[in-house]
Design an enzyme around this catalytic site. Sequence first.
Site, PDB file in Angstrom:
ATOM      1  N   ASP A  13       0.852  -1.174   0.000  1.00 16.36           N
ATOM      2  CA  ASP A  13       0.000   0.000   0.000  1.00 16.36           C
ATOM      3  C   ASP A  13       0.905   1.247   0.000  1.00 16.36           C
ATOM      4  O   ASP A  13       2.095   1.151   0.329  1.00 16.36           O
ATOM      5  CB  ASP A  13      -0.845  -0.065   1.286  1.00 16.36           C
ATOM      6  CG  ASP A  13      -1.642   1.188   1.524  1.00 16.36           C
ATOM      7  OD1 ASP A  13      -2.270   1.677   0.576  1.00 16.36           O
ATOM      8  OD2 ASP A  13      -1.646   1.669   2.679  1.00 16.36           O
ATOM      9  N   ASP A  15      -0.282   5.105   1.050  1.00 15.00           N
ATOM     10  CA  ASP A  15      -0.585   5.965   2.216  1.00 15.00           C
ATOM     11  C   ASP A  15      -0.509   5.211   3.544  1.00 15.00           C
ATOM     12  O   ASP A  15      -1.200   4.214   3.735  1.00 15.00           O
ATOM     13  CB  ASP A  15      -2.007   6.531   2.093  1.00 15.00           C
ATOM     14  CG  ASP A  15      -2.068   7.682   1.100  1.00 15.00           C
ATOM     15  OD1 ASP A  15      -1.069   8.403   0.971  1.00 15.00           O
ATOM     16  OD2 ASP A  15      -3.118   7.845   0.462  1.00 15.00           O
ATOM     17  N   ASP A 214      -1.995  -0.890   6.010  1.00 13.17           N
ATOM     18  CA  ASP A 214      -2.330  -0.356   7.338  1.00 13.17           C
ATOM     19  C   ASP A 214      -3.829  -0.211   7.589  1.00 13.17           C
ATOM     20  O   ASP A 214      -4.247   0.017   8.707  1.00 13.17           O
ATOM     21  CB  ASP A 214      -1.684   1.025   7.527  1.00 13.17           C
ATOM     22  CG  ASP A 214      -2.320   2.074   6.622  1.00 13.17           C
ATOM     23  OD1 ASP A 214      -2.441   1.815   5.416  1.00 13.17           O
ATOM     24  OD2 ASP A 214      -2.717   3.130   7.127  1.00 13.17           O
TER      25      ASP A 214
HETATM   26 MG   LIG Z   1      -3.029   3.014   3.754  1.00  8.50          MG
END
Ligand SMILES: [Mg+2]
Length: 249
Positions: A13, A15, A214
């Site tokens: 990922d 961000d 996340d």
């Molecule tokens: Mg993220």
Amino acid sequence: MKFSGCRYIIFTDLDGTLIDEEYSYRDAEDALSIIKKREIPLILCTSKTRAEIEIYRNEIGINDPFISENGGAIFIPENYFENLNFDKRIDQYCVIELGIPYTRLRGAIERIRKGGYKIKGFGDMSVKEISTITNLGIREAELSKKREYDEPFIIQNGDEREVLRIIREFKLMVTKGGRFYHLTGNNDKGKAVRILTDVFRKNGFDGETIGLGDSENDFPMLRNVDIPILIRDGPREWNTRILKILGRG
Ligand SMILES: [Mg+2]
């Protein structure tokens, strides 16, 4: 075959994972140089658009396939694989398309709003507004507005559960990223990761896959790799929704 000597593939990922809240990947530079030196394919797998991802790929200096807009599409550079079935060519890519067109997603947002719910998607926001909410610069905000398969939105006012129920009635999906809800077709990061891993395997790859993320929208990706790595939300915090899914919340 091209990938038979390859021991790992990394799906990541952007961000909150590869890049921090200031959109910088400085802290990951040591890891990136090891990955490049060992020629490990690094697949960016994010809710960001193709236009945004291209900037990071150029800056980091990688030429591997990538997955845009929460699994909306897999973009594969021409001649990257020897064996490949794909849906269409766009610019210099062979594209495997999993999402539904953006215009249909926008239609759904407008119908929900007509039902009296105050929701606002990227298509309703000016570049300046997106820049303010996301802290992206004007140029980056412009690129983030070039949606193809995923509409990020916020619920300004109204029952969140009711809005999400209507979206499911439309046979569309909604997931939660770091800052926004994301409206998509029946695609997610996990499906895209599975399909792309199969393509690597058809081209000789026999190693292990690693996934890093996340947020809740990373969960399908983490479930579809051999080595899942969940990144903390903050210095001490884990994503509470993910903890719930894991039964630890
Ligand atoms: Mg993220």
